[in-house]
Design an enzyme around this catalytic site. Structure first.
Site, PDB file in Angstrom:
ATOM      1  N   GLY A 171       0.848  -1.185   0.000  1.00 55.24           N
ATOM      2  CA  GLY A 171       0.000   0.000   0.000  1.00 55.24           C
ATOM      3  C   GLY A 171       0.884   1.236   0.000  1.00 55.24           C
ATOM      4  O   GLY A 171       1.546   1.522   1.001  1.00 55.24           O
TER       5      GLY A 171
ATOM      6  N   SER B   9       1.301   5.212  -0.046  1.00 59.32           N
ATOM      7  CA  SER B   9       0.523   6.417   0.277  1.00 59.32           C
ATOM      8  C   SER B   9       1.084   7.669  -0.380  1.00 59.32           C
ATOM      9  O   SER B   9       0.443   8.713  -0.380  1.00 59.32           O
ATOM     10  CB  SER B   9       0.526   6.623   1.795  1.00 59.32           C
ATOM     11  N   GLY B  10       2.307   7.564  -0.906  1.00 61.02           N
ATOM     12  CA  GLY B  10       2.995   8.754  -1.401  1.00 61.02           C
ATOM     13  C   GLY B  10       3.964   9.313  -0.391  1.00 61.02           C
ATOM     14  O   GLY B  10       4.641  10.306  -0.650  1.00 61.02           O
TER      15      GLY B  10
ATOM     16  N   VAL C 292       7.153   8.688   2.728  1.00 66.24           N
ATOM     17  CA  VAL C 292       8.460   8.033   2.785  1.00 66.24           C
ATOM     18  C   VAL C 292       8.373   6.630   3.396  1.00 66.24           C
ATOM     19  O   VAL C 292       9.101   5.723   2.986  1.00 66.24           O
ATOM     20  CB  VAL C 292       9.482   8.921   3.548  1.00 66.24           C
ATOM     21  N   ASP C 293       7.484   6.420   4.360  1.00 62.46           N
ATOM     22  CA  ASP C 293       7.429   5.128   5.044  1.00 62.46           C
ATOM     23  C   ASP C 293       7.028   3.989   4.110  1.00 62.46           C
ATOM     24  O   ASP C 293       7.686   2.947   4.064  1.00 62.46           O
ATOM     25  CB  ASP C 293       6.463   5.193   6.235  1.00 62.46           C
ATOM     26  N   SER C 294       5.950   4.171   3.365  1.00 57.31           N
ATOM     27  CA  SER C 294       5.517   3.101   2.466  1.00 57.31           C
ATOM     28  C   SER C 294       6.490   2.928   1.299  1.00 57.31           C
ATOM     29  O   SER C 294       6.668   1.812   0.795  1.00 57.31           O
ATOM     30  CB  SER C 294       4.094   3.354   1.963  1.00 57.31           C
TER      31      SER C 294
ATOM     32  N   CYS D 107     -10.352   2.615   9.510  1.00 59.59           N
ATOM     33  CA  CYS D 107      -9.806   2.529   8.153  1.00 59.59           C
ATOM     34  C   CYS D 107      -8.884   1.313   8.026  1.00 59.59           C
ATOM     35  O   CYS D 107      -8.917   0.602   7.020  1.00 59.59           O
ATOM     36  CB  CYS D 107      -9.053   3.803   7.789  1.00 59.59           C
TER      37      CYS D 107
ATOM     38  N   CYS E 195      -7.032  11.761   7.234  1.00 63.54           N
ATOM     39  CA  CYS E 195      -6.674  11.813   5.810  1.00 63.54           C
ATOM     40  C   CYS E 195      -7.658  12.628   4.975  1.00 63.54           C
ATOM     41  O   CYS E 195      -7.246  13.425   4.127  1.00 63.54           O
ATOM     42  CB  CYS E 195      -6.545  10.402   5.262  1.00 63.54           C
TER      43      CYS E 195
END
Length: 356
Positions: A7, A9-10, A12-14, A98, A194
Site C-alpha cells: 500500500g 501512500s505517497g 516516505v514510510d511506504s 480505516c 486523511c
C-alpha cells in the site's frame, strides 16, 4: 520469493517498505488507495499530489503501481460511522476503522485477488508467530509505534500482513530514503485525518453536521459562553472555546471541555488542566476485539486511551462478553467516549475496544 502488494501512500514510510521488499528479491506491486472523492478539486486535499508521488516512487524503484478506488467502501464503512459518532457527541478514531475495514479488508481482498501472497504497509509495528496465534507487537521505535491503530485486526487480517519498518527507527527510514535517492525522502509526514487534510476541522464538519448552538457552562451551571454545536468539541479541548473575560474566573488559567449534556445541548467547561472532572480512574469499553486470547480478569496490563500517551498501568476489573472495565493505578486525563483504549502485555498488543 513472494508476490507482495504494498500500500503506497505517497509518503516516505511506504516507499521504503516497497524498497526493502524489492531488495529482498520479492515481486512487488504498489497500490495507491483512493479513499475520498468529495474534495478532488480542493487544493487542501493532498490526494492528487500523493498519487503523483506514488508514480514517482514506482519509477524510482522500478515497480508497477496502480490506483484503486475504495471511496464507496470508505464512505459506507468508515465515514458514515465517523459522522454518526460525532452526531452522538462522541469522538471516533477513523484511522482505527480505516485499517480494519479498508487497508486490511478491501485492500487485502483486492491484493489477494491479484494473486498476492502478502500485503505490506508502512506501519511501525511488528508481528510474531503464525496463525492462529500470531501476535501484534509494538515497533522498535517507541516514538512511531502504530500498533494502537491496528488493534481491531483479526488473525485472518494479520496472517498475510508484513510490516518491514517495525524493526527500524524513523531516522533510519529517512536516511535509507535519502541514500537511494527516493523522490519523497524529505516529504513531510502527513498529520491529522486523511480526508480532512490541513483544513480547519470544525469547518469541515459543518459541511455534514448542522450547527446547533447552546450554552457553555461550568459544573455549577454558570453560563460562560456559547458553543456552535456539541459535535464540534471533544473532551480535553482547549483551543477554539472563545471564553474570555468571565466574571469570577481565575485569570490566566485556561478553560477545557470537560463534558457534554446531549439532552440539554450544553457543553461543560472547567478551568485548569488538572481539574477533577478531567481525571478518570476507571473506564468501560465495548466493541471489543482481541487479536489472540482475551485478557484475564484481575490481571495487570498497560493501556493507552489515546495514541500519543505513555502506557498506563491498569487492572482488568470485569470482562463480560462485549464489555470491558479497567481500573488505573493513576488518574487518566480526558478519557474520551468514542476513542479507543488499547491493552498491552509488555510489547504485545492484546486488542481493545471503544471507550463508553
Amino acid at each position: 520469493m513472494a508476490h507482495i502488494v504494498v500500500g503506497l501512500s505517497g509518503g516516505v514510510d511506504s516507499a521504503v517498505t516497497a524498497h526493502l521488499l524489492k531488495q529482498q528479491g520479492h515481486a512487488v506491486t504498489g497500490i495507491f488507495m483512493k479513499n475520498w472523492e468529495d474534495d478532488d478539486n480542493d487544493p487542501a486535499c493532498p490526494a492528487r499530489q500523493d498519487f503523483l508521488d506514488v508514480l514517482a516512487i514506482g519509477d524510482a524503484l522500478g515497480i508497477e503501481v496502480e490506483l484503486v478506488n475504495f471511496a464507496a467502501e470508505y464512505r459506507e464503512r468508515v465515514f458514515s460511522y465517523f459522522l454518526a459518532e460525532y452526531q452522538c457527541g462522541r469522538t471516533p478514531n477513523p484511522d482505527v476503522l480505516c485499517n480494519a475495514e479498508i487497508k486490511f479488508k478491501a485492500f487485502l481482498d483486492h491484493a489477494l485477488g491479484l494473486g498476492a501472497e502478502h500485503i505490506a504497509t508502512g506501519h511501525y509495528a511488528r508481528l510474531a508467530g503464525d496463525a492462529p496465534t500470531r501476535q501484534l507487537l509494538k515497533a522498535v521505535d517507541a516514538n512511531k509505534d502504530q500498533s494502537y491503530f491496528l488493534y481491531r485486526l483479526s488473525q485472518a487480517q494479520i496472517g498475510p500482513a508484513l510490516f518491514p519498518l517495525g524493526e527500524l527507527t524513523k531516522p533510519e527510514v529517512r536516511a535509507m530514503a535519502r541514500a537511494i535517492n527516493l523522490p519523497v525522502a524529505n516529504k513531510k509526514d502527513s498529520t491529522g485525518i486523511c480526508f480532512i487534510g490541513e483544513r480547519d476541522f470544525r469547518d469541515f464538519l459543518k459541511r455534514y453536521l448542522p450547527t446547533q448552538p447552546g450554552p457553555m457552562q461550568t459544573p455549577e451551571g454558570r453560563v460562560v459562553g456559547r458553543h456552535e454545536g456539541l459535535a464540534y468539541y471533544t473532551l480535553g479541548q482547549r483551543q477554539g472555546l472563545g471564553i474570555g473575560g468571565v466574571k469570577g474566573a481565575v485569570e490566566g488559567v485556561p478553560w477545557f471541555v470537560a463534558g457534554k449534556d446531549m439532552a440539554r445541548n450544553s457543553l461543560t467547561v472547567v478551568q485548569g488542566h488538572e481539574h477533577p472532572l478531567l481525571q478518570s480512574l476507571t473506564l468501560t469499553a465495548s466493541q471489543l476485539n482481541w487479536i489472540g486470547a482475551a485478557p484475564v480478569v484481575g490481571a495487570c496490563y498497560a493501556a493507552k486511551t489515546r495514541y500519543r500517551q505513555t502506557d498506563a498501568p491498569c487492572t482488568v476489573t470485569a470482562l463480560d462478553g462485549d464489555r470491558l472495565q479497567l481500573a488505573f493505578a493513576q488518574p487518566q486525563w480526558a478519557v474520551t467516549p468514542g476513542q479507543s483504549v488499547v491493552l498491552y502485555d509488555g510489547a504485545v498488543c492484546l486488542g481493545g475496544g471503544v471507550i463508553e
